[in-house]
Design a protein around this motif. Structure first.
Motif, PDB file in Angstrom:
ATOM      1  N   ILE A 132      40.177  33.397  33.219  1.00 12.78           N
ATOM      2  CA  ILE A 132      38.861  33.719  33.772  1.00 12.78           C
ATOM      3  C   ILE A 132      37.730  33.290  32.885  1.00 12.78           C
ATOM      4  CG2 ILE A 132      36.986  35.617  34.076  1.00 12.78           C
ATOM      5  CD1 ILE A 132      39.250  35.803  36.170  1.00 12.78           C
TER       6      ILE A 132
ATOM      7  N   ASN B 118      33.449  40.229  43.300  1.00 11.68           N
ATOM      8  CA  ASN B 118      33.375  40.082  41.811  1.00 11.68           C
ATOM      9  C   ASN B 118      32.011  39.792  41.302  1.00 11.68           C
ATOM     10  OD1 ASN B 118      36.247  39.498  42.033  1.00 11.68           O
ATOM     11  ND2 ASN B 118      36.126  37.294  42.002  1.00 11.68           N
TER      12      ASN B 118
ATOM     13  N   SER C  55      29.167  38.449  34.048  1.00 10.26           N
ATOM     14  CA  SER C  55      30.569  38.544  34.197  1.00 10.26           C
ATOM     15  C   SER C  55      31.179  38.510  32.721  1.00 10.26           C
ATOM     16  CB  SER C  55      31.243  37.715  35.194  1.00 10.26           C
ATOM     17  OG  SER C  55      30.956  36.316  34.500  1.00 10.26           O
TER      18      SER C  55
ATOM     19  N   ASN D 221      39.246  41.593  34.169  1.00  6.67           N
ATOM     20  CA  ASN D 221      39.606  40.392  35.055  1.00  6.67           C
ATOM     21  C   ASN D 221      40.938  40.596  35.842  1.00  6.67           C
ATOM     22  OD1 ASN D 221      37.941  39.184  33.248  1.00  6.67           O
ATOM     23  ND2 ASN D 221      39.186  38.323  31.917  1.00  6.67           N
TER      24      ASN D 221
ATOM     25  N   ARG E  93      39.601  41.570  39.383  1.00  6.70           N
ATOM     26  CA  ARG E  93      38.833  40.466  40.115  1.00  6.70           C
ATOM     27  C   ARG E  93      39.651  39.743  41.271  1.00  6.70           C
ATOM     28  NH1 ARG E  93      35.992  38.320  35.367  1.00  6.70           N
ATOM     29  NH2 ARG E  93      34.326  40.087  34.996  1.00  6.70           N
ATOM     30  N   ASN E  94      38.710  39.479  42.360  1.00  8.01           N
ATOM     31  CA  ASN E  94      39.314  38.930  43.546  1.00  8.01           C
ATOM     32  C   ASN E  94      39.508  37.437  43.438  1.00  8.01           C
ATOM     33  OD1 ASN E  94      39.870  37.906  45.916  1.00  8.01           O
ATOM     34  ND2 ASN E  94      38.272  38.863  47.079  1.00  8.01           N
TER      35      ASN E  94
ATOM     36  N   VAL F 221      34.304  33.504  39.938  1.00  5.18           N
ATOM     37  CA  VAL F 221      33.415  34.200  39.036  1.00  5.18           C
ATOM     38  C   VAL F 221      32.329  33.442  38.452  1.00  5.18           C
ATOM     39  CG1 VAL F 221      33.563  35.452  36.868  1.00  5.18           C
ATOM     40  CG2 VAL F 221      35.511  35.380  38.316  1.00  5.18           C
TER      41      VAL F 221
END
Lengths: 217, 946, 178, 458
Positions: free
Chosen positions: B31, B737, B832, B839, B842-843, B848
């Motif tokens: 991420i 997100n 973020s 994380n 998250r989608n 992100v």
């Protein structure tokens, strides 16, 4: 009055100017290198287990989908589970030292960390299944994997490379039944064949294929 | 792909601790990459040991389960991406959901992944282990056996879980001297007491708004906060579709003691102090022909009551009177009687067995417990899933008495106030981590199945009770299954069990209506009519509720309905009351009530009754995570067991200091601009009769339009259906997100929500008309944002979507300046965070965003893309309803419709053909793809609202 | 390298008029490889020296044209041919929007051309030049006016040229060594 | 002449060059300010102050790059504020220099001679400051080059319809042309300094920059043509640059931005603030270096008159803007104007009116034009007024546009101020270095002026 510069000093000055120029060029070159993809192109990548596609695909004739089982159903082609490997290697070369990690994963629960070869930036959303469904062959992007003892990357995977096909799919698509055929070569009449396939497979037009939203979300 | 790959490769369930940590690290790294869109770092791929069958598809899977609030369950489908629960959707099969959700269900995944959750067993605040606890508890079991459990007390919240109830009853059978106490801060005491008064037995009222043509709400916020509100909101608006059947429209009268969404949506709303509603109820009952002596003075003009009574009577069998949980029992009883007289029982209201397994008077139960603790009779106290040290009336002094309990155990998600003061603290398993079951407002049972192994080895109450009962080997699954084996029995139990799990509802488990006959209750003497004393009204916070969600950043930052406040609570009072005391927003006052004092900032809320304060629970925490403590004030500190809901006799002393509050909307008036439209029903009928006016979009355009040959995505938002609950906002946050920015950033006006719900007041501060307007990106066909973007980061795609290409954005913010709707959101800082467990939520299909890039509503592009790929593989077009945006899915009232405008049969196309359809700021000629249907008011002809 | 010992003869004058007069007479006397130096541009001096018109204006014009045309082509090609993108539903070939960049780069092209044409036409940069060897030549950038007859001029003859320059009655007359 | 020097009453009657100067004396006087004259205490103080401000500038920029533009007060809806205000303001200041050196050259204005050099320097340094701002204000400044067309792996180009791209071209062109023009004019003077420099290192430095200029009649011939051409190019350029800058706003749809009068309005405003800054610099400059003979009261008076003319144009624009707002009967336009006058930022509007309209009127009086220090005060006020005007146009229009639900306020942070103050410091620093190492007045042109005066007097 006297000359400010002696001819020899002039020579020096010119030398300095030239040096500055070369330095600038070098800097630009370095920048380009620095921003290259993490895995070099056309260079075999070392792996914890020296897996050979040449042997498994080329010699043994395994189908891509035997290991990359989700390539037709999902975005990610799928990396075979250790169990998949052991379907054969529980019998074959079980005591070969290079295969040791394969069994450690079970005995010591030490996962194998494959080095990634085909890696796209996080903001690029590539989907294997749709490309396969539209007649984009494995070898079109991955090259003759069946001839790679250790796998390497043949495509630059840069945006302009993607666009090359998205702007003119007819130059690359092949009949669906040949998608997994490593040895497939574009025929002489590829363009004409390609146009027919593009129509048959309802591949969207260049405008749609080059929309930002096609790959970025 | 990279951030998603490692997750896809990793088998979550049943991996040892170590490797799951690795997994989290891995994902953290990836991420981090996602947020830094510059040079990629080399990645590793970690293969499965054994490929789990379902996950092989590496697609998201949906599991049916339920999430509960105050004990009442609501069915949900939880999206699991590679074994990680990432998104909650409503369960269409579930009666309380019908596919929609409220804000709490949407936020559940964040609580699940909350890094602040309690992660270890504590003994006197020191790290310990589950085994140590089990040993300690077992050691005491011998004493239970000898003394029949005397001194063993168990405190739970409202219990609807059949399994838990059964376990408790088994335990009480085993140890007859043991005691089970129930106390939920937001409980059903008054409702049940009301039915006991009216019917002589405890009943659960259940409403059917589909058949109600006239609704009178006495302090009942059925659109937003009572059990079954999601379903109620759907039904209420289902019966209110002027566009389709104007004649069948319903009319809502509301009388409320604290502004609610129900009052905001009412055709006629009156704001009274809580104590006055009793008076109105009697006056009305009398008008309905019930033999109560009419109160001398009624705080509402007679005309209003007459009109209301007239509508109720003329709609015999199609009307409904409902009373809020805050109001005393006899008001409920009066309403039950009135409903019976109006012939509504069996049509618009039904009475079933109580949904709570043990419908006791919870306040009384808590009193007994604290008395027992005070008397030193409590040897062992098990506190299961509640936080009594924080969330109980101050006068019971729970904290002080707890010190006298030698062996206290707290089971909870957080190291909250109670956890810190109990002998033992056991981290609880989240509802998405454990096996359990729950009942919905109508009694339908849902078996809750875990989507993931407990992240921190949490335990469910079932497991703790099992230990207490000495059933060591039992895990949650076995316990729950055993119960239902008994309940459902039958040789095809296996099949029923599977279908129950799959559908998310146990077949035929809803309660059936019971026969009731109401009688006139004995009414207590009325309070002095025009006592000018200042009242305080206690209510749950709209978003952190009674305090269970105080550490949930999504809910904390979600602007509260009506006030639009984030991150804090405030004392709500009417602008008039504020003016009288020279108070302005953010002024700090000291509230004095029954000898207790609390300091709190003031927020003046139009439509709030005068001389009354609303105090909302859930803030002023001292423990329970990183963001829970230190914000707002603690309303429980003023609550007394004598008057837990509302009471007079409060005083406010201005302190002359200020406490900054973060409101997401600075300006509350429409300034005469034609934004959120509202029409009277008569006008609607007329316009619909005239049929479609010449389309507004047929106009001279300087340039020829770009065609959308394949699909043309569009959205229609029905302002009449929108109740302003903001489920869309938080659903969008979960799906896309969207980062949380924090209070200071909200104060700067930098909140990131992609779809905001604008709230406008119109008219006087005393009786404002309230308008709600969800505003996502309009996806203008002539998008002003695109022309000014220097780098093609904001462009149009061939399906008419205005797409924002994050990785191309350099952050000039010109697009935001040029967006007349101001729906664009900018990452002014690195919002973020890179927290492994966050994380994990998250989608994976949404980038992100890093700092310095613009973002905005994408019409859930990722969902469109998924549907497109699926359809193209099957060689067909996307079907209508195949792409459902996150906001649309969550909306309880189906206010949002999304689809393909090229499909003449699509719902959105039909919605847009309505003659009422309009777009925002049409004069700018931006040709938005998002359009609106106006709100409709259906006033009684005799009543002219001011 | 075998150079003649001398580059030329340098006569120094007090006023611009005097210099112009001197130049005229020198030209009349048939000298061609001559150069005049003044601390500021002197009117008529260029004509007296018979300096032909320069290419600078033409080059500037070309620079401007290339800058402008090149830019407009780039804008058109990039947004119509190379990567057509729907931006705010504006036509791909939005010529009004293409005007400002075209104009700016036309000016830039012209300006660069003008500057470098000037350097080229005046043979600059040249940091080393024999004329700097002449005594007191630094006054050319202050208050004095100079006329130089170079040795390579066919008419140049040390003594005769010397006498000729004397006849122009300069303040001073000095040889310019290599 | 000696008597004339005493007269202050009628600056317009004064010559553009006072005192009796020869080629030599004028050359020496100007050259010595660079080569001989010891550092003036005022210069040293100014240098210290501006250097410390420059350090602040660097700190602020580093922190900005580390954290992001969120350290500023910008928000939704006001996502542009100080950076863009500074940008427009600095660009505007630049315009006076080019106007003086190029436009007046074409018009053969003799009074330009002694002020064009430092005015051009002012232009370059101001535009340099301006050029920084758009880059600083980017969310991801390290990608600023995406606004410039270059062959790239993404096959992407800038979006040509965006005025920000036009800006890149306009500002880029402007600064390059300004530097060329300035440098070209410097070459003969650099030669002079080369020839007069006592220390070797100075001599080498100036010699390199002089490119071997020999004062050859041929050089002069080419030089004059090229210089004239440059002037001819710079003049339309300077008009276009601020027109393009104004399009950054006029192209947008925000009430208060979306207006067709912006280009001329902005150009006038630019010259207005530019001449104000020129005076702000000229007056202390001549005092410090004793250049009263070259930058005479006549110069100041003429600049004041130009300022007056531009100021009146700006005033006219204000009037037209207000008139159109109501005449258009556009709800948003008229609200915008009322909000400026009576809204939370009303004080800015009225300060602008005071500085740019009221104070301006004093320039009608010869006594004000004749008194350097009164002029200085007026100029300072106009500088402030013009900065606030840009702030008003940008922020006050943005903070309340179409959707009341999205209305907000802007509150600057320390870092907003730091960037503004820092850029002022950096500008001053560059200018002080310039006056120390380069002749502030064109010597060759002054020599020509001496000659012309001789001819006219004889």
């Amino acid at each position: 009055m006297a000359q400010v510069f002696h001819p020899r000093q002039l020579l020096l000055l010119k030398g300095i100017a030239l040096g500055a120029l070369l330095a600038a060029i070098a800097a630009a070159f370095l920048y380009r290198v620095a921003t290259q993809a993490p895995v070099a192109r056309n260079v075999p990548v070392e792996q914890p287990i020296p897996f050979s596609h040449k042997h498994h695909v080329g010699d043994d004739g395994l189908d891509c989908r035997y290991c990359h089982s989700s390539v037709e159903t999902s975005a990610f082609a799928g990396i075979p589970s250790m169990a998949t490997c052991r379907t054969c290697h529980s019998q074959l070369f079980t005591d070969a030292p290079i295969l040791a990690p394969l069994f450690d994963t079970r005995s010591q629960r030490a996962p194998v960390y494959w080095n990634r070869i085909h890696q796209l930036p996080d903001f690029v959303y590539f989907n294997h299944s749709i490309h396969v469904a539209k007649g984009v062959g494995c070898s079109t992007c991955h090259g003759r994997v069946d001839e790679m003892p250790l796998t390497w990357r043949v495509a630059s995977l840069e945006m302009q490379w993607c666009l090359g096909c998205h702007r003119a799919p007819e130059r690359y698509v092949r009949p669906r039944n040949r998608v997994f055929d490593m040895s497939w070569q574009p025929p002489a009449n590829q363009l004409e064949l390609g146009r027919r396939l593009v129509a048959a497979y309802h591949i969207r037009g260049t405008r749609a294929l080059t929309d930002c939203s096609t790959c970025h979300r | 792909m990279s951030p998603r790959q490692p997750r896809r490769e990793f088998d979550f369930s049943g991996v040892p601790e170590r490797s799951r940590r690795e997994f989290l690290k891995l994902m953290g790294a990836s991420i981090a990459l996602a947020s830094g869109c510059s040079r990629e770092l080399p990645e590793r791929i970690v293969p499965y040991e054994d490929m789990p069958e379902q996950l092989a598809a590496t697609k998201s899977l949906y599991f049916a389960t339920a999430l509960s609030l105050d004990g009442y369950g609501s069915g949900v489908l939880v999206e699991s991406a590679m074994g990680r629960p990432i998104k909650v959707e409503g369960n269409p099969n579930h009666p309380a959901s019908l596919g929609a959700t409220d804000v709490f269900s949407q936020a559940a995944v964040l609580t699940l992944w909350d890094p602040d959750r309690s992660q270890t067993v504590l003994r006197q605040g020191v790290l310990s282990t589950w085994d140590a606890f089990r040993a300690a508890l077992t050691a005491r079991r011998s004493r239970f056996a000898s003394q029949g459990g005397a001194g063993l007390h168990i405190l739970t919240g409202s219990v609807t879980s059949p399994t838990l109830a059964a376990q408790l009853h088994r335990l009480l059978d085993k140890y007859p001297e043991a005691r089970w106490h129930q106390y939920q801060p937001i409980n059903r005491d008054n409702v049940y007491a009301g039915t006991r008064l009216a019917f002589g037995e405890t009943r659960e009222p259940r409403y059917d708004f589909t058949r109600a043509r006239t609704v009178l709400s006495l302090d009942a916020d059925f659109l937003r906060s009572m059990p079954g509100h999601v379903r109620y909101a759907r039904d209420f608006n289902g019966a209110r579709r002027p566009g389709e059947t104007p004649s069948a429209n319903n009319r809502l009268y509301a009388i409320e003691s604290s502004p609610t969404l129900t009052g905001a949506k009412a055709d006629h709303c009156r704001r009274l102090r809580a104590s006055q509603i009793d008076r109105v109820a009697r006056a009305l009952a009398q008008r309905l022909g019930i033999a109560v002596e009419s109160p001398t003075s009624v705080p509402i003009e007679a005309g209003w009551l007459d009109a209301c009574a007239f509508d109720l009577l003329t709609r015999h069998g199609e009307s409904l009177i409902l009373v809020g949980e805050r109001q005393p029992a006899h008001v409920h009883a009066l309403a039950h009687l009135a409903n019976e007289r109006l012939g509504n029982v069996g049509t618009t209201v039904q009475y079933t067995n109580p949904v709570l397994a043990e419908p006791i008077d919870q306040l009384d139960s808590l009193r007994q417990l604290s008395a027992a603790m005070a008397a030193g009779e409590v040897q062992e106290l098990l506190i299961l899933g509640v936080n009594p040290l924080y969330a109980t009336p101050a006068d019971l002094e729970f904290a002080r008495h707890l010190q006298r309990v030698p062996f206290s155990v707290h089971l909870g998600l957080y190291r909250d106030e109670t956890a810190m003061r109990s002998l033992w603290h056991i981290p609880a398993a989240h509802e998405l981590e454990a096996w359990s079951d729950t009942r919905a407002y109508d009694g339908s049972a849902t078996i809750q199945q875990p989507l993931i192994a407990p992240l921190y080895g949490g335990r469910s109450p079932h497991e703790v009770l099992a230990v207490l009962a000495g059933e060591f080997e039992q895990d949650g699954h076995a316990i729950v299954r055993a119960l239902w084996q008994g309940e459902l029995g039958g040789d095809d139990f296996e099949h029923t069990w599977k279908t129950s799990l799959h559908n998310g509802v146990v077949p035929d488990s809803a309660f059936t209506a019971e026969q009731v006959t109401a009688r006139l209750p004995a009414l207590p003497p009325l309070r002095d009519a025009d006592s000018s004393e200042l009242e305080i009204v206690f209510s749950p916070d709209p978003h952190v509720h009674d305090g269970v969600y105080t550490n949930n950043a999504w809910l904390r930052e979600l602007p509260k309905p009506l006030t639009e406040l984030t991150w804090d609570n405030a004392v709500l009072m009417s602008p008039e009351s504020g003016r009288r005391r020279g108070l302005a927003n953010e002024d700090v006052v000291e509230i004095e009530y029954r000898g207790r004092r609390v300091r709190a900032p003031v927020w003046l809320l139009p439509g709030h009754p005068d001389e009354s304060l609303t105090l909302q629970f859930g803030y002023g925490r001292t423990a329970g995570g990183r963001i829970a403590p230190g914000a707002g004030f603690n309303a429980y500190a003023l609550q007394t067991s004598a008057a837990p809901s509302f009471d007079g006799g409060a005083r406010v002393h201005p302190l002359g200091t200020r406490y900054p509050l973060a409101s997401a909307q600075m300006h509350n008036r429409m300034e005469g601009r034609d934004l959120a439209r509202m029409l009277p029903l008569s006008a609607v009928i007329q316009r619909t009769a005239q049929g479609a006016q010449p389309s507004k979009h047929e106009r001279k355009l300087l340039y020829p339009p770009f065609a959308s040959p394949t699909y043309a995505w569009g959205m229609s938002i029905n302002l009449d259906a929108c109740v302003g609950c903001k489920a869309c906002t938080i659903a969008c946050q979960a799906e896309n997100n969207i980062p949380v920015v924090g209070k200071d950033q909200v104060q700067r006006g930098r909140e990131m929500h992609w779809i905001r719900v604008d709230r406008y007041f119109e008219g006087s501060d005393a009786h404002p008309r309230v308008h709600f307007q969800p505003v996502p990106c309009m996806h203008c066909e002539r998008a002003p944002c695109e022309v000014v973007c220097p780098v093609e980061a904001s462009v149009h795609d061939s399906e008419g979507l205005n797409v924002q290409v994050y990785n191309r954005c350099v952050g000039t913010r010109f697009c935001s300046n040029n967006c007349p709707y101001k729906v664009r959101r900018f990452n002014f800082l690195q919002y973020s965070q890179d927290v492994p467990s966050l994380n994990a939520q998250r989608n994976p299909d949404v980038t992100v965003r890093m700092r310095g890039v613009m973002e905005k509503c994408s019409y859930c592009l990722q969902r469109i893309a998924a549907a497109k790929i699926a359809s193209e593989k099957e060689g067909r077009r996307i079907r209508d309803g195949e792409v459902v945006t996150a906001c649309q899915a969550a909306c309880p009232t189906e206010a949002i419709v999304f689809g393909d405008l090229n499909d003449p049969a699509s719902r959105v196309r039909i919605a847009k053909t309505s003659p009422l359809d309009y777009v925002l700021l049409e004069e700018l000629n931006t040709l938005p793809r998002t359009s609106y249907l106006p709100a409709v008011e259906n006033p009684h002809p005799d009543l002219q609202e001011t | 390298m075998t150079q003649p010992a001398q580059y030329g003869l340098l006569a120094e004058f007090r006023s611009a008029e005097h210099l112009v007069e001197a130049v005229k007479r020198t030209r009349a006397a048939g000298y061609r490889d001559i150069a005049a130096y003044s601390p500021f541009p002197v009117e008529g001096l260029a004509d007296a020296l018979g300096i032909k018109r320069t290419c600078v204006p033409l080059v500037t014009l070309l620079g401007g044209l290339i800058g402008g045309a090149g830019t407009y082509f780039m804008l058109w090609y990039s947004s119509v041919i190379n990567y057509p993108i729907n931006s705010g539903a504006r036509p791909l070939h939005s010529w009004p929007a293409f005007v400002p960049p075209t104009f700016e780069l036309a000016v830039l092209g012209a300006a660069l051309a003008a500057f470098f044409a000037f350097l080229f036409a005046s043979g600059l940069p040249r940091l080393h030049h024999p004329i700097f060897n002449a005594r007191d030549f630094d006054l050319a950038s202050r208050n004095r006016f100079f006329l130089c007859i170079e040795c390579r001029d066919p008419h140049f003859d040390d003594s005769r040229t010397h006498d000729f320059l004397r006849s122009l009655d300069p303040m001073r007359l000095v040889p310019v060594p290599w | 002449m000696a008597g004339q020097e005493q007269v202050l009453g009628a600056p317009s009657s004064q010559p553009v060059l006072r005192g009796s100067y020869t080629y030599a004396s004028i050359t020496d006087k100007i050259a010595d300010t660079v080569l001989e004259r010891p550092t003036h205490w005022a210069w040293a103080v100014g240098f210290a102050v501006s250097a410390s401000l420059t350090v602040l500038f660097i700190v602020a920029m580093s922190y900005l790059f580390a954290k992001g533009v969120g350290i500023w007060g910008i928000d939704q809806p006001v996502s542009w504020a100080f950076a863009l205000t500074n940008f427009v303001w600095w660009v505007g200041i630049g315009h006076a220099g080019t106007f003086i050196s190029a436009f007046l050259l074409l018009l053969r204005q003799r009074w330009r001679t002694s002020i064009n050099r430092f005015a051009e320097a002012m232009t370059i340094f101001a535009v340099a400051m301006a050029g920084l701002m758009p880059i600083l204000h980017l969310g991801r400044p390290w990608f600023f080059y995406w606004l410039i067309p270059y062959p790239n792996k993404m096959n992407l180009w800038p979006q040509w319809r965006s005025p920000l791209v036009w800006d890149i071209f306009a500002i880029g062109t402007y600064i390059i042309v300004s530097i060329l023009f300035w440098y070209m004019g410097l070459i003969p003077d650099l030669a002079t300094l080369r020839d007069r420099a006592a220390q070797r290192w100075k001599q080498v430095g100036y010699a390199l920059l002089a490119l071997g200029w020999r004062n050859d009649a041929r050089h002069w011939a080419r030089f004059e043509i090229a210089y004239l051409l440059m002037a001819g190019l710079a003049t339309p350029l300077v008009i276009s640059v601020h027109s393009v800058v104004s399009l950054d706003f006029a192209i947008g749809n925000t009430p208060g931005w979306h207006s067709t009068i912006f280009p001329p309005y902005f150009v006038a405003g630019a010259l207005y603030s530019g001449f104000a800054m020129a005076l702000t610099i000229a007056i202390p400059l001549r005092a410090t270096f004793g250049l009263q003979d070259f930058i005479t009261a006549r110069h100041l008076a003429v600049m004041a008159k130009v300022m007056l003319a531009c100021g009146l144009l700006v005033t006219y624009s204000y009037l037209v803007e207000s008139f159109m707002a109501f005449y258009s009967a556009d709800r948003y336009e008229s609200f915008m104007l009322l909000n400026r006058m009576t809204g939370p930022y009303a004080w800015i509007y009225w300060t602008v009116i005071f500085c740019n309209v009221i104070v301006l009127q004093t320039l009608w009086f010869e006594r004000v034009r004749a008194s350097p220090w009164m002029l200085f005060a007026v100029a300072i006020l106009i500088n402030i007024g013009m900065w606030l005007e840009r702030f008003m146009i940008i922020v006050v229009s943005l903070h309340r546009d179409f959707m009341p639900s999205a209305w907000g306020m802007f509150y600057p942070t320390f870092w907003d101020i730091a960037i503004l103050a820092g850029s002022l410091g950096a500008f001053a620093l560059l200018f002080l270095l310039f006056v120390r190492f380069l002749p502030v007045i064109s010597m060759s042109e002054m020599r020509k002026l001496v000659k012309e005066r001789r001819e006219s007097s004889s």
